[in-house]
Design an enzyme around this catalytic site. Structure first.
Site, PDB file in Angstrom:
ATOM      1  N   SER A 270       0.859  -1.189   0.000  1.00  0.00           N
ATOM      2  CA  SER A 270       0.000   0.000   0.000  1.00  0.00           C
ATOM      3  C   SER A 270       0.888   1.230   0.000  1.00  0.00           C
ATOM      4  O   SER A 270       2.059   1.158   0.411  1.00  0.00           O
ATOM      5  CB  SER A 270      -0.856  -0.001   1.274  1.00  0.00           C
ATOM      6  OG  SER A 270      -1.577   1.200   1.402  1.00  0.00           O
TER       7      SER A 270
ATOM      8  N   TYR B 253      -1.946  -0.572  10.398  1.00  0.00           N
ATOM      9  CA  TYR B 253      -2.084  -0.948   8.973  1.00  0.00           C
ATOM     10  C   TYR B 253      -0.770  -0.690   8.246  1.00  0.00           C
ATOM     11  O   TYR B 253      -0.274  -1.547   7.507  1.00  0.00           O
ATOM     12  CB  TYR B 253      -3.224  -0.149   8.338  1.00  0.00           C
ATOM     13  CG  TYR B 253      -3.459  -0.483   6.876  1.00  0.00           C
ATOM     14  CD1 TYR B 253      -3.944  -1.730   6.485  1.00  0.00           C
ATOM     15  CD2 TYR B 253      -3.192   0.460   5.875  1.00  0.00           C
ATOM     16  CE1 TYR B 253      -4.153  -2.039   5.142  1.00  0.00           C
ATOM     17  CE2 TYR B 253      -3.411   0.165   4.533  1.00  0.00           C
ATOM     18  CZ  TYR B 253      -3.892  -1.088   4.169  1.00  0.00           C
ATOM     19  OH  TYR B 253      -4.092  -1.390   2.835  1.00  0.00           O
TER      20      TYR B 253
HETATM   21  P1  NDP Z   1     -11.724  -5.446  -0.620  1.00  0.00           P
HETATM   22  O1  NDP Z   1     -12.228  -5.264   0.766  1.00  0.00           O
HETATM   23  O2  NDP Z   1     -12.667  -5.185  -1.752  1.00  0.00           O
HETATM   24  O3  NDP Z   1     -11.125  -6.902  -0.799  1.00  0.00           O
HETATM   25  C1  NDP Z   1     -10.412  -7.550   0.217  1.00  0.00           C
HETATM   26  C2  NDP Z   1     -10.416  -9.036  -0.056  1.00  0.00           C
HETATM   27  O4  NDP Z   1      -9.698  -9.680   0.986  1.00  0.00           O
HETATM   28  C3  NDP Z   1     -11.805  -9.623  -0.093  1.00  0.00           C
HETATM   29  O5  NDP Z   1     -11.935 -10.405  -1.249  1.00  0.00           O
HETATM   30  C4  NDP Z   1     -11.877 -10.487   1.155  1.00  0.00           C
HETATM   31  O6  NDP Z   1     -12.609 -11.662   0.864  1.00  0.00           O
HETATM   32  C5  NDP Z   1     -10.419 -10.821   1.368  1.00  0.00           C
HETATM   33  N1  NDP Z   1     -10.132 -11.203   2.752  1.00  0.00           N
HETATM   34  C6  NDP Z   1     -10.259 -10.480   3.876  1.00  0.00           C
HETATM   35  N2  NDP Z   1      -9.936 -11.227   4.951  1.00  0.00           N
HETATM   36  C7  NDP Z   1      -9.613 -12.460   4.482  1.00  0.00           C
HETATM   37  C8  NDP Z   1      -9.201 -13.674   5.069  1.00  0.00           C
HETATM   38  N3  NDP Z   1      -9.068 -13.814   6.400  1.00  0.00           N
HETATM   39  N4  NDP Z   1      -8.943 -14.730   4.262  1.00  0.00           N
HETATM   40  C9  NDP Z   1      -9.098 -14.631   2.936  1.00  0.00           C
HETATM   41  N5  NDP Z   1      -9.488 -13.513   2.312  1.00  0.00           N
HETATM   42  C10 NDP Z   1      -9.741 -12.444   3.081  1.00  0.00           C
HETATM   43  O7  NDP Z   1     -10.446  -4.505  -0.739  1.00  0.00           O
HETATM   44  P2  NDP Z   1      -9.331  -4.312  -1.888  1.00  0.00           P
HETATM   45  O8  NDP Z   1      -9.679  -5.067  -3.088  1.00  0.00           O
HETATM   46  O9  NDP Z   1      -9.112  -2.874  -1.964  1.00  0.00           O
HETATM   47  O10 NDP Z   1      -8.052  -4.953  -1.167  1.00  0.00           O
HETATM   48  C11 NDP Z   1      -7.143  -5.829  -1.798  1.00  0.00           C
HETATM   49  C12 NDP Z   1      -5.742  -5.561  -1.276  1.00  0.00           C
HETATM   50  O11 NDP Z   1      -5.305  -4.273  -1.722  1.00  0.00           O
HETATM   51  C13 NDP Z   1      -5.609  -5.558   0.243  1.00  0.00           C
HETATM   52  O12 NDP Z   1      -4.417  -6.240   0.602  1.00  0.00           O
HETATM   53  C14 NDP Z   1      -5.485  -4.084   0.582  1.00  0.00           C
HETATM   54  O13 NDP Z   1      -4.784  -3.846   1.774  1.00  0.00           O
HETATM   55  C15 NDP Z   1      -4.721  -3.571  -0.647  1.00  0.00           C
HETATM   56  N6  NDP Z   1      -4.867  -2.127  -0.837  1.00  0.00           N
HETATM   57  C16 NDP Z   1      -6.053  -1.577  -1.208  1.00  0.00           C
HETATM   58  C17 NDP Z   1      -6.167  -0.193  -1.310  1.00  0.00           C
HETATM   59  C18 NDP Z   1      -7.470   0.478  -1.636  1.00  0.00           C
HETATM   60  O14 NDP Z   1      -7.535   1.708  -1.583  1.00  0.00           O
HETATM   61  N7  NDP Z   1      -8.530  -0.236  -1.972  1.00  0.00           N
HETATM   62  C19 NDP Z   1      -5.037   0.684  -1.059  1.00  0.00           C
HETATM   63  C20 NDP Z   1      -3.832  -0.003  -0.698  1.00  0.00           C
HETATM   64  C21 NDP Z   1      -3.756  -1.350  -0.592  1.00  0.00           C
HETATM   65  P3  NDP Z   1     -13.599 -12.417   1.897  1.00  0.00           P
HETATM   66  O15 NDP Z   1     -14.201 -11.387   2.789  1.00  0.00           O
HETATM   67  O16 NDP Z   1     -14.594 -13.074   0.974  1.00  0.00           O
HETATM   68  O17 NDP Z   1     -12.730 -13.402   2.588  1.00  0.00           O
END
Ligand code: NDP
EC number: 1.-.-.-
Length: 245
Positions: free
Chosen positions: A139, A152
């Protein structure tokens, strides 16, 4: 040049946001996909939409056995793993004074340990193949700290350190395993929905007014995978043009 076609790509957190968008682009370009997340109903819908060359597996990345099973699914269904995208993550940011220990633990378990379990599960297979690619989602908060981002940011700095360590270790043994750190800025996904600290949420919502769509991140991932095998795209930072943080 299409170096994505027929590659077997495993992705965690594939049920929404960046993961879902990446799945869509990589499948358009002919990749074979293995999707992990906890919300199986979402994965089933994505699988139906794509239609072919896609497997799904309910996976909680805090459980090493489930991460191992996700990688095994790729081997059973497609015979190899070319790429692992450790994308699952969460961002319940808050001020340290609020002492939100459950949220601290969740972030450490998913954002750091989940990535480590993914690396641990896939490395033996990639070493044997003498090829592979591990892409970890960090990030902008893994490059800068601001009030409320301490934990975070800590997890995302850790992702960068772990990925750089992995790069050096694999280069040293000539395993041909590529690594990519991808650091997004504000991207319009479900990520901010889980911020329980009201003051923090207001501030973050302000930053996310200019959030860009997750396809910007999917294209970067596609680029890194598509590059020739001797070229390892090690790091990206992708912000909305107007983001000053
Ligand atoms: P979302 O919340 O849309 O997606 C997050 C995903 O992580 C979901 O599919 C969720 O699936 C999964 N997840 C959460 N906890 C678990 C777990 N215990 N086991 C398996 N899967 C899990 O957010 P983003 O798409 O934005 O996030 C994707 C990545 O990008 C993350 O690592 C985030 O930190 C990073 N990021 C995003 C930014 C943004 O602005 N959006 C900025 C910087 C980094 P489910 O709940 O079905 O398990």
């Amino acid at each position: 040049m299409n170096n994505v076609k027929d590659k077997v790509v495993v992705i965690t957190g594939a049920s929404s946001g960046i993961g879902e968008e990446t799945v869509s682009l990589l499948s358009e370009n002919g990749a074979k996909l293995v999707l992990g997340a906890r919300r199986l109903d979402r994965l089933e819908k994505i699988q139906q939409k794509i239609g072919h060359n896609v497997s799904i597996k309910k996976t909680d990345v805090t459980q090493p056995d489930e991460v191992n099973a996700l990688i095994e699914t790729a081997y059973n269904d497609f015979g190899r793993v070319d790429v692992l995208i450790n994308n699952a993550g969460l961002m319940p940011q808050s001020f340290l004074e609020k002492n939100k220990q459950d949220e601290w633990n969740q972030m450490i378990d998913v954002n750091i340990k989940g990535v480590l379990y993914g690396i641990g599960a896939v490395l033996p297979y990639m070493r044997k193949q003498k090829s592979g690619h591990i892409i970890n989602l960090a990030s902008v908060a893994g490059h800068v700290v601001f009030p409320g981002s301490a934990v975070y940011s800590g997890t995302k700095y850790a992702v960068r350190a772990i990925t750089e360590g992995l790069r050096q270790e694999e280069a040293a043994v000539g395993s041909n395993i590529r690594t990519t750190i991808l650091s997004p800025g504000a991207i319009d996904t479900e990520l901010t929905d889980h911020i329980s600290d009201k003051e923090m949420k207001q501030g973050i919502d302000e930053v996310y007014k200019d959030a860009i769509k997750p396809d910007a991140i999917a294209r970067a991932i596609n680029y890194a995978i598509n590059e020739p095998e001797e070229s390892s795209v090690n790091e990206f930072i992708i912000r909305p043009s107007s983001q000053n943080l």
